[in-house]
Design an enzyme around this catalytic site. Structure first.
Site, PDB file in Angstrom:
ATOM      1  N   ASP A 147     -50.232 158.012  13.256  1.00 44.44           N
ATOM      2  CA  ASP A 147     -51.380 157.512  12.509  1.00 44.44           C
ATOM      3  C   ASP A 147     -51.119 157.468  11.009  1.00 44.44           C
ATOM      4  OD1 ASP A 147     -53.017 157.002  14.623  1.00 44.44           O
ATOM      5  OD2 ASP A 147     -54.204 158.832  14.448  1.00 44.44           O
ATOM      6  N   LYS A 169     -54.636 153.240  11.332  1.00 43.01           N
ATOM      7  CA  LYS A 169     -55.903 152.514  11.218  1.00 43.01           C
ATOM      8  C   LYS A 169     -56.633 153.079  10.011  1.00 43.01           C
ATOM      9  CE  LYS A 169     -58.193 151.861  15.094  1.00 43.01           C
ATOM     10  NZ  LYS A 169     -58.058 150.420  15.316  1.00 43.01           N
ATOM     11  N   MET A 226     -65.541 160.129   8.141  1.00 44.74           N
ATOM     12  CA  MET A 226     -65.644 158.670   7.927  1.00 44.74           C
ATOM     13  C   MET A 226     -67.012 158.276   7.376  1.00 44.74           C
ATOM     14  SD  MET A 226     -63.663 157.482  11.407  1.00 44.74           S
ATOM     15  CE  MET A 226     -64.515 158.702  12.439  1.00 44.74           C
TER      16      MET A 226
END
Length: 262
Positions: free
Chosen positions: A49, A71, A182
């Site tokens: 990641d 991502k 997030m």
């Protein structure tokens, strides 16, 4: 010195043709688990990641192929379905495939989706939990996730609005501290929704950027002003956001001594 009365440590064999979904932790290589290190040293192919610390990749088998599958919000990124299909493809090639994910694979890491794809394809897999940033980040900022005099519960939630987002009024009604992943872009709206749900404007907020790394910075604020303070701070994601009474403990428990932007 090794204790002769203890049996030797027996770690599972990383079988060819299998995929291990491994948590790399939040950044500090010292938080890597022994089983994760074991996997890194055996893997033939590593799919990793964006938030995996480069120092952790240095532990990998020198002969392993490294494939980036990061991502990041607002940037061109591989589709999750494509990543899952890639893991299946590599596993079927008979490789020892390490899917290396920041934090813990099953805590807002979409590891569950990848595991389901492997099950559907008949590819054997193992899950290696990791230290999640939602707990380690606050700890490195001197904020305990729970404290007997402050809270009897803590809520981990995502600020991402996919699927409609969280019911912020319901979460506010619990009065439990919130630890948000997030939530950078949506912080202003989230703060407004929490206040509409009953949380006081003076409720403490901490934004922990680059948690557990040498770049870690912490902004402390309140629900009423956090969005404006964050916009003025010059800080950037990734970040973990903590909301609630536990934030106040940072003033006494900041064992790292990282300055706050108050």
């Amino acid at each position: 010195m090794t204790d002769p009365t203890l049996p030797p440590l027996a770690l599972p064999v990383f079988q060819p043709g299998s995929v291990w979904l491994v948590g790399a932790g939040p950044g500090d290589p010292g938080l890597l688990t022994l089983l994760a290190l074991h996997a890194l040293r055996q893997a033939d192919h590593i799919v990793y990641d964006a938030l995996v610390d480069e120092r952790i990749l240095d532990f990998a088998n020198p002969g392993a192929v490294r494939e980036f599958a990061g991502k990041r919000g607002g940037r061109p990124s591989p589709a999750q379905e494509d990543i899952s299909l890639r893991l299946v493809e590599l596993g079927r090639q008979g490789l020892r495939v390490l899917r290396l994910k920041a934090g813990d694979p099953f805590v807002f890491g979409r590891g569950g989706e990848e595991a389901l794809a492997l099950v559907a394809a008949g590819v054997p897999f193992r899950v290696v939990p990791g230290v999640t940033a939602g707990l380690a980040g606050p700890a490195y900022a001197g904020i305990p996730a729970t404290h007997r005099t402050a809270n009897q519960a803590v809520i981990l939630a995502t600020g991402h609005s996919a699927g409609g987002g969280a019911d912020w009024a319901a979460l506010a009604a619990t009065k439990a501290p919130l630890i948000l992943y997030m939530a950078w872009r949506g912080l202003g709206d989230i703060a407004q929704a929490l206040m509409a749900g009953g949380l006081e404007p003076e409720t403490a907020v901490a934004v922990i950027c680059d948690a557990t790394t040498p770049r870690q910075k912490v902004l402390t604020s309140t629900l009423a002003t956090c969005a404006r303070d964050l916009a003025d701070s010059g800080l950037a994601p990734p970040a973990i956001i903590v909301i609630g009474a536990i934030v106040a403990l940072r003033g006494t428990l900041d064992w790292l001594g990282v300055p706050s932007d108050d």
